[in-house]
Structure formats: C-alpha cells, structure tokens
Design an enzyme around this catalytic site. Sequence first.
Site, PDB file in Angstrom:
ATOM      1  N   GLY A  19       0.829  -1.209   0.000  1.00  0.00           N
ATOM      2  CA  GLY A  19       0.000   0.000   0.000  1.00  0.00           C
ATOM      3  C   GLY A  19       0.852   1.242   0.000  1.00  0.00           C
ATOM      4  O   GLY A  19       2.059   1.186   0.273  1.00  0.00           O
ATOM      5  N   GLY A  21       0.611   5.647   0.856  1.00  0.00           N
ATOM      6  CA  GLY A  21      -0.130   6.829   1.273  1.00  0.00           C
ATOM      7  C   GLY A  21       0.638   8.048   0.798  1.00  0.00           C
ATOM      8  O   GLY A  21       1.546   7.915  -0.030  1.00  0.00           O
ATOM      9  N   GLN A  22       0.293   9.204   1.334  1.00  0.00           N
ATOM     10  CA  GLN A  22       0.935  10.440   0.878  1.00  0.00           C
ATOM     11  C   GLN A  22       2.447  10.414   1.133  1.00  0.00           C
ATOM     12  O   GLN A  22       3.233  10.722   0.248  1.00  0.00           O
ATOM     13  CB  GLN A  22       0.301  11.632   1.596  1.00  0.00           C
ATOM     14  N   PHE A  23       2.830  10.044   2.363  1.00  0.00           N
ATOM     15  CA  PHE A  23       4.249  10.040   2.707  1.00  0.00           C
ATOM     16  C   PHE A  23       4.751   8.659   3.104  1.00  0.00           C
ATOM     17  O   PHE A  23       5.856   8.524   3.613  1.00  0.00           O
ATOM     18  CB  PHE A  23       4.517  10.991   3.880  1.00  0.00           C
ATOM     19  N   ALA A  24       3.916   7.666   2.922  1.00  0.00           N
ATOM     20  CA  ALA A  24       4.280   6.343   3.443  1.00  0.00           C
ATOM     21  C   ALA A  24       4.173   5.260   2.390  1.00  0.00           C
ATOM     22  O   ALA A  24       3.358   5.345   1.478  1.00  0.00           O
ATOM     23  CB  ALA A  24       3.385   6.001   4.626  1.00  0.00           C
ATOM     24  N   VAL A  26       3.817   1.028   2.487  1.00  0.00           N
ATOM     25  CA  VAL A  26       3.603  -0.102   3.390  1.00  0.00           C
ATOM     26  C   VAL A  26       4.045  -1.373   2.670  1.00  0.00           C
ATOM     27  O   VAL A  26       3.668  -1.604   1.520  1.00  0.00           O
ATOM     28  CB  VAL A  26       2.119  -0.184   3.827  1.00  0.00           C
ATOM     29  N   LYS A  41       5.302  -0.030   7.853  1.00  0.00           N
ATOM     30  CA  LYS A  41       4.922   1.262   7.256  1.00  0.00           C
ATOM     31  C   LYS A  41       6.124   2.190   7.321  1.00  0.00           C
ATOM     32  O   LYS A  41       6.523   2.615   8.406  1.00  0.00           O
ATOM     33  CB  LYS A  41       3.711   1.841   7.996  1.00  0.00           C
ATOM     34  N   ASP A 137     -10.297  10.479  10.040  1.00  0.00           N
ATOM     35  CA  ASP A 137     -10.093  10.110   8.630  1.00  0.00           C
ATOM     36  C   ASP A 137     -10.783   8.783   8.326  1.00  0.00           C
ATOM     37  O   ASP A 137     -10.226   7.926   7.644  1.00  0.00           O
ATOM     38  CB  ASP A 137      -8.582  10.035   8.343  1.00  0.00           C
TER      39      ASP A 137
HETATM   40  P1  ADP Z   1      -1.000   7.079   5.001  1.00  0.00           P
HETATM   41  O1  ADP Z   1      -0.941   7.411   6.460  1.00  0.00           O
HETATM   42  O2  ADP Z   1       0.189   7.591   4.261  1.00  0.00           O
HETATM   43  O3  ADP Z   1      -2.303   7.409   4.333  1.00  0.00           O
HETATM   44  P2  ADP Z   1      -1.875   4.340   5.417  1.00  0.00           P
HETATM   45  O4  ADP Z   1      -1.621   4.002   6.840  1.00  0.00           O
HETATM   46  O5  ADP Z   1      -3.286   4.697   5.033  1.00  0.00           O
HETATM   47  O6  ADP Z   1      -0.860   5.472   4.925  1.00  0.00           O
HETATM   48  O7  ADP Z   1      -1.386   3.131   4.517  1.00  0.00           O
HETATM   49  C1  ADP Z   1      -1.446   3.197   3.100  1.00  0.00           C
HETATM   50  C2  ADP Z   1      -2.100   1.915   2.557  1.00  0.00           C
HETATM   51  O8  ADP Z   1      -1.320   0.782   2.939  1.00  0.00           O
HETATM   52  C3  ADP Z   1      -3.488   1.635   3.125  1.00  0.00           C
HETATM   53  O9  ADP Z   1      -4.502   2.276   2.388  1.00  0.00           O
HETATM   54  C4  ADP Z   1      -3.572   0.120   3.049  1.00  0.00           C
HETATM   55  O10 ADP Z   1      -3.996  -0.294   1.763  1.00  0.00           O
HETATM   56  C5  ADP Z   1      -2.149  -0.322   3.275  1.00  0.00           C
HETATM   57  N1  ADP Z   1      -1.923  -0.689   4.689  1.00  0.00           N
HETATM   58  C6  ADP Z   1      -1.658   0.146   5.716  1.00  0.00           C
HETATM   59  N2  ADP Z   1      -1.518  -0.497   6.881  1.00  0.00           N
HETATM   60  C7  ADP Z   1      -1.664  -1.813   6.596  1.00  0.00           C
HETATM   61  C8  ADP Z   1      -1.621  -3.030   7.384  1.00  0.00           C
HETATM   62  N3  ADP Z   1      -1.381  -2.998   8.679  1.00  0.00           N
HETATM   63  N4  ADP Z   1      -1.814  -4.207   6.736  1.00  0.00           N
HETATM   64  C9  ADP Z   1      -2.058  -4.234   5.411  1.00  0.00           C
HETATM   65  N5  ADP Z   1      -2.111  -3.140   4.631  1.00  0.00           N
HETATM   66  C10 ADP Z   1      -1.927  -1.940   5.188  1.00  0.00           C
END
Ligand code: ADP
Length: 280
Positions: A19, A21-24, A26, A41, A137
């Site tokens: 996955g 996100g903006q700055f991450a 996973v 992450k 969120d």
């Molecule tokens: P951000 O804080 O940058 O928005 P997220 O925490 O939403 O990042 O993580 C980005 C994506 O990674 C999520 O939308 C999800 O699809 C995936 N993801 C995040 N945490 C997990 C996890 N614990 N297990 C599986 N997938 C995850």
Amino acid sequence: MEFKKESVDIKYEIGDDIGRGQFATVKRCREKQTGSEFAAKFIRKRRGGGRRGAKLEDIQREIEILTETNHRNIINLYEVYETNREIILILELVDGGELFEHLSERDKLCEEEASSFIKQILDGVEHLHSKHIAHLDLKPENILLQDRGSTAVKLIDFGLSRKIAPKQDVRAMMGTAEFVAPEVVSYEPLSVATDMWSIGVLTYILLSGASPFLGENQQDTYHNITSLNYQFDEEYFDGTSELAKDFIQNLLVKDQRKRATIYECLKHPWIKHYLNHYQS
Ligand code: ADP
C-alpha cells in the site's frame, strides 16, 4: 515507545509493497526468527523546511495513539524503527484488502453485511472515543478486511487522529472532502462527533454505492456538506429499510451536539436488529 536505531533488516525480511499513502509506503514483512508476517509502514520524515515527508510531531502523534489503543478492530503496533530518512512502524498485517475494494467489486452491500461492518467500526470507534481520541479520517480506504473473504475489519491510518479532551479547541482542515463534517469545512472546533458524521457518510455509501455529498468539484462537495444537501435517492435506496435511513439521519446532523454519539449508535435498533442474525 522506543525508536530502535538498528536496521530493521536484521530482524525482518522486507517483502513486496502492499500500500501507499501520501508520505508512506507499506510493505509486507516477515520476522526471521518466527516466520510471522507483519506490515512495515515506512514514513518519510520531513527534512528542513521542505514539504515532502511527514512532520516528526505528526508521526509521533500517530505512534502515541497506536500505543494507547488496544482493540480487535484497531490495527496493532508492535515496534518502531528510526533511520535518518524514515520512521518505520511494524504493524499487524491485515491481509484482506480495503473495504473500498470489496465495495467496488460488489457495488453495494445488503443491510446485514453493511450493519455487520458498521457494528465493528462502531466498536473500534467506541474504544477510541472512550479515550477521547478522534480518528478524523474514517473512510473505506482506511478500513481493512482481516483476510480475503473475511467479514472482520480493522481501522488503520491514524495519521490525522487527535486526542481531543472535552472543551479543548482543535481545528483542522483535512481529511477527504466527501467524508468530512461541516465543522471541518467551516474550520470550527472538532470533537469526537466529527467521526460520527463520517460514519454516517460511510453507512450511506455501503448501502447505496453512492456518495451523499460528492459534487462536481471540491468546492461543490463542501457546499453540499455545509448546506446538508443530500437525499436518499429512490434509485439507490429502493428497498433500504427505514431503520437504516434513520441510523444515517441521526449522524448527518450539522450541529455536533445534536449528532448521535457512539454510545447512541451502538444502541440503535438497526445495529441491534441484525446482530442476532449475522455473526461472523
Ligand atoms: P497514510 O498514512 O500515508 O495514508 P496508510 O496508513 O493509510 O498510509 O497506509 C497506506 C495503505 O497501505 C493503506 O490504504 C492500506 O492499503 C495499506 N496498509 C496500511 N496499513 C496496513 C496493514 N497494517 N496491513 C495491510 N495493509 C496496510
């Protein structure tokens, strides 16, 4: 929680991206000694005055909140690593994909299934609200299914979450337009009730496949939110029970003080009704 400085590769084998996100980013990872799988992450730190990367205080807040929570419907945090560029959170792996994907495959859910998801989300949010934590969120991208085909869900992404003590003044302009409450749009003080609005939007979407306030553009969406401009269109809500609509109506209330609380939602007949019929 201690920020470990040794390399994360010593203990874990880092695998594929799961996955972003903006700055991450996973990634799947495996603890070498036990073979257990986790999600790592990797959050890029903001450096200097730049705008790329997350602010350290925001990352710390996310970690503090995850450390303070412990609930089956909330993602678990195990360890934190720090390098020059990144903070790495070792999280429980939730493997079934986003509720968002599940929904796009199915268009809309039947009431039994929708209320079973909402009940679990309410349980997780009750845990947060009892600690005065607002998620801020809540949306289908931040709700993950435990395994493929599973009906168990977990809340993730506490990147915008805040601890809001009663009477504390927290304002912020953030979140995804479609899901934010009127007080977010008008930059008024937020509270745990801000999450309740998003649960109303989420329930509407799960039951209909349509988004109640989504407009042509962001400004239009914000205008629809602040003027409470939504309907239960026949096209989408044909056959939806009055109880379900009542549940949503109690949440899409402009005045935060009049909006249903988490405790009221858990007692709502729509939530109680299916509970006996549908247990995962
Ligand atoms: P951000 O804080 O940058 O928005 P997220 O925490 O939403 O990042 O993580 C980005 C994506 O990674 C999520 O939308 C999800 O699809 C995936 N993801 C995040 N945490 C997990 C996890 N614990 N297990 C599986 N997938 C995850």
